[in-house]
Motif scaffolding. Structure first.
Motif, PDB file in Angstrom:
ATOM      1  N   CYS A 193       3.602   8.906  15.907  1.00  0.00           N
ATOM      2  CA  CYS A 193       5.160   8.882  16.549  1.00  0.00           C
ATOM      3  C   CYS A 193       5.309   7.348  16.199  1.00  0.00           C
ATOM      4  O   CYS A 193       6.537   6.998  16.380  1.00  0.00           O
ATOM      5  CB  CYS A 193       4.885   9.217  18.142  1.00  0.00           C
ATOM      6  SG  CYS A 193       4.497  10.927  18.094  1.00  0.00           S
ATOM      7  N   HIS A 201      10.127  12.814  24.190  1.00  0.00           N
ATOM      8  CA  HIS A 201       8.594  12.702  23.691  1.00  0.00           C
ATOM      9  C   HIS A 201       8.605  10.994  23.344  1.00  0.00           C
ATOM     10  O   HIS A 201       7.524  10.507  23.905  1.00  0.00           O
ATOM     11  CB  HIS A 201       8.434  13.461  22.498  1.00  0.00           C
ATOM     12  CG  HIS A 201       7.101  13.335  21.856  1.00  0.00           C
ATOM     13  ND1 HIS A 201       5.991  14.174  21.730  1.00  0.00           N
ATOM     14  CD2 HIS A 201       6.564  12.123  21.371  1.00  0.00           C
ATOM     15  CE1 HIS A 201       5.018  13.644  21.048  1.00  0.00           C
ATOM     16  NE2 HIS A 201       5.284  12.323  20.850  1.00  0.00           N
ATOM     17  N   GLU A 202       9.425  10.728  22.682  1.00  0.00           N
ATOM     18  CA  GLU A 202       9.283   9.405  22.170  1.00  0.00           C
ATOM     19  C   GLU A 202       9.713   8.344  23.278  1.00  0.00           C
ATOM     20  O   GLU A 202       9.004   7.109  23.506  1.00  0.00           O
ATOM     21  CB  GLU A 202      10.210   9.048  21.184  1.00  0.00           C
ATOM     22  CG  GLU A 202       9.827   9.735  19.760  1.00  0.00           C
ATOM     23  CD  GLU A 202       8.506   9.422  19.107  1.00  0.00           C
ATOM     24  OE1 GLU A 202       8.137   8.082  19.277  1.00  0.00           O
ATOM     25  OE2 GLU A 202       8.113  10.174  18.396  1.00  0.00           O
ATOM     26  N   HIS A 234       6.573   8.548  25.496  1.00  0.00           N
ATOM     27  CA  HIS A 234       5.746   7.214  25.287  1.00  0.00           C
ATOM     28  C   HIS A 234       6.065   5.942  25.830  1.00  0.00           C
ATOM     29  O   HIS A 234       5.205   5.441  26.210  1.00  0.00           O
ATOM     30  CB  HIS A 234       5.733   7.202  23.670  1.00  0.00           C
ATOM     31  CG  HIS A 234       4.890   8.053  22.981  1.00  0.00           C
ATOM     32  ND1 HIS A 234       3.774   8.541  23.395  1.00  0.00           N
ATOM     33  CD2 HIS A 234       5.431   8.784  21.820  1.00  0.00           C
ATOM     34  CE1 HIS A 234       3.241   9.378  22.244  1.00  0.00           C
ATOM     35  NE2 HIS A 234       4.237   9.721  21.481  1.00  0.00           N
ATOM     36  N   GLU A 271      -0.680  11.041  23.297  1.00  0.00           N
ATOM     37  CA  GLU A 271       0.307  11.883  22.720  1.00  0.00           C
ATOM     38  C   GLU A 271       0.165  13.045  23.803  1.00  0.00           C
ATOM     39  O   GLU A 271       1.302  13.834  23.882  1.00  0.00           O
ATOM     40  CB  GLU A 271      -0.554  12.503  21.359  1.00  0.00           C
ATOM     41  CG  GLU A 271      -0.280  11.263  20.312  1.00  0.00           C
ATOM     42  CD  GLU A 271       1.369  11.037  20.086  1.00  0.00           C
ATOM     43  OE1 GLU A 271       2.122  11.653  20.696  1.00  0.00           O
ATOM     44  OE2 GLU A 271       1.286  10.107  19.585  1.00  0.00           O
ATOM     45  N   ALA A 318       3.057  12.675  26.365  1.00  0.00           N
ATOM     46  CA  ALA A 318       4.428  12.901  25.644  1.00  0.00           C
ATOM     47  C   ALA A 318       4.734  14.322  25.377  1.00  0.00           C
ATOM     48  O   ALA A 318       5.737  14.787  25.789  1.00  0.00           O
ATOM     49  CB  ALA A 318       4.487  11.964  24.278  1.00  0.00           C
ATOM     50  N   TYR A 351      -2.941  16.008  20.174  1.00  0.00           N
ATOM     51  CA  TYR A 351      -1.485  16.198  20.910  1.00  0.00           C
ATOM     52  C   TYR A 351      -1.908  17.356  21.724  1.00  0.00           C
ATOM     53  O   TYR A 351      -1.593  17.482  23.134  1.00  0.00           O
ATOM     54  CB  TYR A 351      -0.480  16.411  19.885  1.00  0.00           C
ATOM     55  CG  TYR A 351      -0.192  15.465  19.010  1.00  0.00           C
ATOM     56  CD1 TYR A 351      -1.036  15.017  17.845  1.00  0.00           C
ATOM     57  CD2 TYR A 351       1.123  14.890  19.140  1.00  0.00           C
ATOM     58  CE1 TYR A 351      -0.446  14.035  16.903  1.00  0.00           C
ATOM     59  CE2 TYR A 351       1.359  13.632  18.095  1.00  0.00           C
ATOM     60  CZ  TYR A 351       0.711  13.444  17.214  1.00  0.00           C
ATOM     61  OH  TYR A 351       1.124  12.240  16.323  1.00  0.00           O
TER      62      TYR A 351
END
Ligand code: ZN
Length: 612
Positions: A23, A446-447, A452, A477, A480, A562
């Protein structure tokens, strides 16, 4: 793909980076303008004077150990954003391995003399991370021995690329540093050739591809850059000599790998890329630091896949008549789910709006988190959305977060978004269908928020050097991935069945990665079976599935990180909710969980466990 990795000692850390890199591409650490190190903070007051003296001593000694580990490994330092020793190349020979082993034994003996139970939580985590890192180093050297069978460990490009691309010092100084590294290239590859023994075909081929990339890095553009620089003429001549010698060395290495590979093609006893149950369990324990065994995690992932299919089928049945009023619903549930996903994927933004749409969503996510009281946010550390810098692109379109390294903690955090300019119409259409109007939102969760980026903001407050450099990839991970489901549960997307369906597809990627990684390496799942799982059960595109198969043959365990982190966080939260009933507070849970920095999930759970 990521930049090639340097030698085995740096590998341990680079694997950790690589976890994040799926990522968060590495190679983007901003210049180290400030080398002061953030103190270990957030220690709980320890009343017992003996314990607090032990703790104070450990805080100093463990930090010093971390500094020694970094000093032994200049490539690691460079990746972490510090360039003091950037002219030094670690030669991966037998003497170095013996030295690494002795170092690990000595430091492990010291760590074993400190009882972690006498330390406050922050330091207990540091003790855990350091011990695991050194035990893991010993295991890689003596048991896993990938320094023998994985030739892709050997490549000089990574640090040189970073030195050339990162303006941490004037151009001429950086070129002199590169020149010093070029001087050591022949010795480096000589050690590599001596080490390689019975390699796998897959890793031999990877090493050839990646070292060809190194030839590009050392090629005409570097020659021209040196010629145009402010170096003295004599220095330029010397640089050019060393550059040519390095190119010849890498050329020779590739030719030797080619010869090895030709031999492997007809060798029925060539080493298989599958590592088997014993090495897999051990690698999983060291790389992931999970409360699950690899086998348990695999079984948990299979159950999760079935649960997702059940949920997605309910949605497909519910929505079928709305989207396909004139079409009979297929008998097979995977068929009907797949057809609906395919149909809905047409709803995506225009290619020219890709970046502006992401920019638009970030403040909406921030506001949602605040309104629903999900966790603390820090308005003084905003996320800066930018176009991905040229030197970080290479891998096509995408989005990633660049966080400040431990040596310049106050730098901005960037959300890098690569515009779709380089894509053909067909490629852009396929990409936009993948990141359709629902999945693009999940990607931003997620990012960025509360994935993150938010985790990094919390983590940086408590981290210190050890947690920053030895960060646990499964926790990062896993958080996220956890945050995606948590946001949808709390009402992001207004519980629309289409959103949950697309979430199911997105999450199936993480779940099937975990299943396949174990199944391929331990249960002998073959390529056809893996492709069937990805295409039919996870609704992936052919190209994505092919790339994933290749990645499974080249890496082990990392693809499970993840799902492992996510499953552990989610299960722990559900356990706490059941135990605490009305006393459970989601915001308090999140803030506390994130407050331990980048620690392994089981270590955080241990700290958060209600004690009687
Ligand atoms: Zn991620």
């Amino acid at each position: 793909m990521r930049s090639p990795l340097p030698g085995p000692t740096a590998q341990a850390f680079l694997l950790a980076i690589a976890m994040l890199a799926a990522c968060t591409p590495d190679g983007n650490t901003p210049p180290a303008t400030d080398t002061t190190i953030a103190p270990v903070t957030g220690q709980e007051a320890v009343a017992d004077p003996v314990h607090s003296a032990v703790a104070a001593a450990f805080a100093i000694d463990s930090e010093a150990l971390m500094q020694r580990m970094l000093a032994r490994d200049p490539a690691w330092s460079i990746y972490a954003g510090r360039y003091d020793d950037a002219d030094r190349v670690t030669i991966p020979d037998a003497a170095r391995r013996a030295d690494d082993l002795a170092f690990a034994e000595t430091e492990l003996a010291w760590l074993a003399r400190v009882d972690p139970q006498t330390l406050p939580p922050e330091l207990r985590i540091d003790h855990n991370l350091l011990t695991n890192r050194l035990e893991r180093m010993r295991w890689y050297l003596t048991e896993f021995r990938d320094w023998q069978w994985d030739p892709s460990n050997y490549n000089v490009a990574g640090p040189i690329g970073l030195i050339l691309n990162t303006p941490y010092a004037p151009e001429a100084d950086r070129l002199r540093t590169v020149m010093a590294r070029l001087e050591q290239v022949p010795a480096y590859y000589q050690a590599a050739r001596t080490n390689i023994s019975n390699p796998t075909r897959e890793h031999t081929e990877l090493a050839m591809v990646q070292n060809r990339g190194t030839l590009n890095l050392l090629g005409d553009s570097l020659r021209e850059r040196v010629a145009a620089s402010s170096l003295e003429t004599a220095e330029k001549d010397r640089f050019e000599q060393l550059r040519q010698r390095a190119v010849e060395t890498v050329d020779g290495f590739i030719a030797e790998l080619q010869a090895i590979n030709d031999g492997l093609a007809t060798d029925d006893n060539a080493r298989p890329f599958r590592i088997g149950a014993d090495l897999y369990e051990a690698k999983f324990a060291y790389d992931i630091q999970s409360g699950f065994t690899a086998r348990e995690l695999y079984e948990r992932a299979v159950a999760e896949k079935n649960r997702l299919h059940d949920d997605m089928d309910l949605i497909a049945v519910q929505l079928w008549d709305e989207y396909f009023p004139d079409q009979d619903m297929p008998e097979d549930r995977l068929d009907r789910i797949g057809q609906l996903i395919d149909h809905l994927s047409d709803q995506h933004i225009a290619r020219e709006d890709f970046i502006s749409e992401i920019e638009r969503q970030i403040p909406l996510l921030t506001a949602f988190v605040a309104e629903h009281d999900l966790l603390d946010q820090d308005p003084t550390r905003p996320l800066v959305v930018r176009e991905t810098p040229e030197y970080m692109r290479g891998g096509g379109a995408g989005a990633s977060v660049s966080a400040p390294g431990p040596f310049n903690p106050t730098a901005d955090t960037y959300y890098n978004v690569t515009p779709l300019d380089d894509y053909t119409d067909e490629q852009a259409a396929s990409y936009l269908r993948e990141y359709n109007q629902w999945v693009l939102q999940i990607l931003n969760i997620h990012e960025a928020i509360p994935g993150h980026y938010t985790q990094l903001v919390h983590g940086n407050k408590s981290s210190g050097l050890i947690k920053s450099l030895l960060r646990n990839g499964a926790m990062i991970e896993g958080w996220a991935v956890y945050s995606e489901r948590m946001m949808l549960e709390e009402g992001w997307g207004e519980q629309a069945p289409e959103m949950w369906l697309m979430y199911g597809k997105w999450n199936l990627r993480v779940v099937t990665n975990a299943i396949m990684d174990y199944a391929v390496h331990v249960l002998n799942m073959n390529e056809q079976e893996a492709m069937d799982m990805m295409l039919r059960e996870a609704f992936q595109e052919q190209t994505e599935a092919e790339n994933k198969w290749r990645r499974i043959t080249l890496s082990q365990v990392q693809l499970t990180s993840y799902f492992t982190g996510y499953a552990e966080i989610y299960d722990f939260r559900e356990r706490l909710k059941a135990d605490m009933g009305d006393d459970f507070d989601l915001k308090a849970f999140h803030n506390r969980f994130l407050g331990y920095g980048n620690a392994p999930v089981p270590a955080i759970i241990d700290m958060m466990q209600p004690r009687n």
